[in-house]
Design a protein around this motif. Structure first.
Motif, mmCIF file in Angstrom:
data_model
loop_
_atom_site.group_PDB
_atom_site.id
_atom_site.type_symbol
_atom_site.label_atom_id
_atom_site.label_comp_id
_atom_site.label_asym_id
_atom_site.label_seq_id
_atom_site.Cartn_x
_atom_site.Cartn_y
_atom_site.Cartn_z
ATOM 1 N N GLY A 18 0.806 -1.211 0.000
ATOM 2 C CA GLY A 18 0.000 0.000 0.000
ATOM 3 C C GLY A 18 0.835 1.255 0.000
ATOM 4 N N THR A 19 0.269 2.328 0.551
ATOM 5 C CA THR A 19 0.912 3.645 0.568
ATOM 6 C C THR A 19 1.105 4.092 2.004
ATOM 7 O OG1 THR A 19 -0.152 4.231 -1.518
ATOM 8 C CG2 THR A 19 0.693 6.043 -0.184
ATOM 9 N N ILE A 20 2.326 4.562 2.318
ATOM 10 C CA ILE A 20 2.620 5.075 3.652
ATOM 11 C C ILE A 20 3.165 6.490 3.497
ATOM 12 C CG2 ILE A 20 3.951 4.794 5.764
ATOM 13 C CD1 ILE A 20 4.107 1.799 5.145
ATOM 14 N N ASN A 21 2.466 7.453 4.097
ATOM 15 C CA ASN A 21 2.898 8.844 4.110
ATOM 16 C C ASN A 21 3.262 9.218 5.551
ATOM 17 O OD1 ASN A 21 2.115 9.378 1.298
ATOM 18 N ND2 ASN A 21 0.035 9.140 2.082
ATOM 19 N N ALA A 22 4.536 9.467 5.785
ATOM 20 C CA ALA A 22 4.983 9.772 7.155
ATOM 21 C C ALA A 22 5.846 11.028 7.161
ATOM 22 C CB ALA A 22 5.756 8.601 7.728
#
Length: 195
Positions: free
Chosen positions: A191-195
């Protein structure tokens, strides 16, 4: 005394044995500013919780945890539910085994989890000496996880953990995925991880 819990199963008087709970189309919220939990379910044995069979649920807490599942072992399958926690260290969804060697398994499909506290977690899972498995079905954790703290936080202590974020899983958080444990740990993200 106001416990601040919209729904409480087994929390105030610990049950012996297992619980199996299904829930659809419910709106449950706690507006208590301290220790309020929208839903608390606790079992000494296996706790099974399923929301996949009908209309989505909405859980919200003004203080701590929106949906708290605590059992000798926990198996949870959640659909397109929404859970919001606003406490400083609150969790939108928490699945834990407080003691012993029980396991935690959580699967989601289309869920929306939000933790607005500085040290909060969209999804929090923990065990003592057992294992934590997040996203074993459906190709991983599927849904949107937003947090000013942790997206996914796992505390496995002496146990191990397997975490899979599915292709339809998106985390937006200060810390995307945090896993702690002495056993084998596997983290896979499609998936997508925005940190």
């Amino acid at each position: 005394q106001n416990s601040g819990r919209a729904l409480d199963i087994g929390k105030l008087l610990l049950p012996t044995g297992n619980y199996s709970v299904t829930m659809q189309g419910s709106t449950l919220q706690s507006t208590v500013s301290v220790s309020g939990t929208a839903v608390t379910i606790r079992a000494a044995g296996l706790l099974s919780f399923d929301t996949t069979g009908g209309a989505a649920n909405n859980f919200s807490s003004a203080s701590t945890t929106a949906l708290s599942l605590d059992g000798g072992s926990v198996v949870a399958s959640l659909g397109a539910d929404t859970a919001v926690a606003n406490g400083v260290d609150g969790a939108a969804l928490m699945g834990v085994v407080a003691g012993g060697s029980g396991n935690v398994s959580i699967d989601t499909l289309g869920i929306s989890l939000t933790a607005n506290g500085a040290f909060g977690s969209a999804l929090l899972a923990g065990t003592n000496t057992g294992s934590v498995t997040l996203g074993n079905a459906n190709g991983g954790i599927q849904g949107t996880l937003n947090s000013t703290g942790y997206g996914i936080r796992v505390v496995a202590n002496l146990g191990g953990a397997t975490v899979t974020l599915g292709s339809a899983g998106t985390i937006t958080a200060r810390d995307g995925i945090y896993v702690q444990g002495l056993g084998p740990i596997t983290v896979t993200s499609y998936g997508t991880i925005n940190a």
